[in-house]
Design a protein around this motif. Structure first.
Motif, mmCIF file in Angstrom:
data_model
loop_
_atom_site.group_PDB
_atom_site.id
_atom_site.type_symbol
_atom_site.label_atom_id
_atom_site.label_comp_id
_atom_site.label_asym_id
_atom_site.label_seq_id
_atom_site.Cartn_x
_atom_site.Cartn_y
_atom_site.Cartn_z
ATOM 1 N N PHE A 85 0.833 -1.198 0.000
ATOM 2 C CA PHE A 85 0.000 0.000 0.000
ATOM 3 C C PHE A 85 0.872 1.255 0.000
ATOM 4 O O PHE A 85 0.635 2.197 -0.755
ATOM 5 N N GLN A 86 1.906 1.275 0.859
ATOM 6 C CA GLN A 86 2.792 2.434 0.945
ATOM 7 C C GLN A 86 3.531 2.664 -0.369
ATOM 8 O O GLN A 86 3.653 3.805 -0.835
ATOM 9 N N LEU A 87 3.999 1.595 -0.989
ATOM 10 C CA LEU A 87 4.707 1.710 -2.267
ATOM 11 C C LEU A 87 3.787 2.249 -3.360
ATOM 12 O O LEU A 87 4.163 3.157 -4.113
ATOM 13 N N ASN A 88 2.608 1.694 -3.451
ATOM 14 C CA ASN A 88 1.658 2.150 -4.469
ATOM 15 C C ASN A 88 1.203 3.582 -4.217
ATOM 16 O O ASN A 88 1.024 4.356 -5.161
ATOM 17 N N CYS A 89 1.036 3.938 -2.965
ATOM 18 C CA CYS A 89 0.689 5.307 -2.611
ATOM 19 C C CYS A 89 1.806 6.265 -3.033
ATOM 20 O O CYS A 89 1.555 7.313 -3.625
ATOM 21 N N ALA A 90 3.051 5.900 -2.734
ATOM 22 C CA ALA A 90 4.199 6.735 -3.104
ATOM 23 C C ALA A 90 4.255 6.930 -4.620
ATOM 24 O O ALA A 90 4.472 8.043 -5.104
ATOM 25 N N LYS A 91 4.053 5.856 -5.360
ATOM 26 C CA LYS A 91 4.081 5.957 -6.824
ATOM 27 C C LYS A 91 2.920 6.800 -7.331
ATOM 28 O O LYS A 91 3.072 7.597 -8.246
ATOM 29 N N GLY A 92 1.745 6.636 -6.720
ATOM 30 C CA GLY A 92 0.582 7.437 -7.103
ATOM 31 C C GLY A 92 0.786 8.921 -6.846
ATOM 32 O O GLY A 92 0.283 9.767 -7.571
ATOM 33 N N LEU A 93 1.547 9.228 -5.801
ATOM 34 C CA LEU A 93 1.842 10.631 -5.461
ATOM 35 C C LEU A 93 3.145 11.115 -6.115
ATOM 36 O O LEU A 93 3.621 12.205 -5.821
#
Length: 152
Positions: A85-93
């Motif tokens: 979740f944190q990785l995907n959130c970082a990439k999304g942001l």
């Protein structure tokens, strides 16, 4: 973005699973030993809630404040779902992700981390600081070691 200074510290998020972790604390020990390196920690593992959605919302806020995300690989093995979740959130942001190999063990980084990481590095104070400078502020980090010696 200017270079990292005391008046303009780099903002970083270090992955956590809302519980104490040796690797989480070790990142800051390494950064503290780095000469002329200033940072602001945007991560807060002490946020207490039992709600999964509240955890995710808190992580989004923490990651959004940061310029760069640091993920210790050992933490990924134990808390895969939360770190995905944190990785995907970082990439999304659109935040760069630095992956730290497992501490003290030369082992291949999990494929998911390798795919989402912008840079994979080993545990070394200088390497970590340089990776943060490159990824967060796009600074040139080419340094030369000077060795002084006397000829007899």
């Amino acid at each position: 973005m200017g270079s990292i200074s005391q008046h303009d510290p780099v903002r970083l998020f270090v992955s956590h699973a809302f519980e104490p972790s040796d690797d989480y604390h070790r990142v800051f020990e390494y950064l503290e030993s780095s000469h002329n390196f200033y940072y602001r920690n945007c991560s807060n593992p002490d946020f207490a809630t039992s709600s999964r959605e509240a955890m995710k919302e808190e992580l989004r806020k923490q990651i959004n404040l940061a310029e760069v995300v640091i993920v210790p690989a050992a933490l990924y093995v134990r808390h895969r779902e939360l770190l995905d979740f944190q990785l995907n959130c970082a990439k999304g942001l659109e935040k760069p992700v630095i992956v730290l190999e497992k501490f003290g063990i030369k082992e291949k980084v999990p494929v998911q981390l390798e795919a989402l990481g912008d840079e994979i590095i080993e545990w070394n104070e200088r390497t970590i600081a340089d990776a943060i400078r490159r990824q967060a502020r796009h600074e040139d980090t080419a340094r030369w070691d000077t060795i002084e010696f006397k000829l007899d």
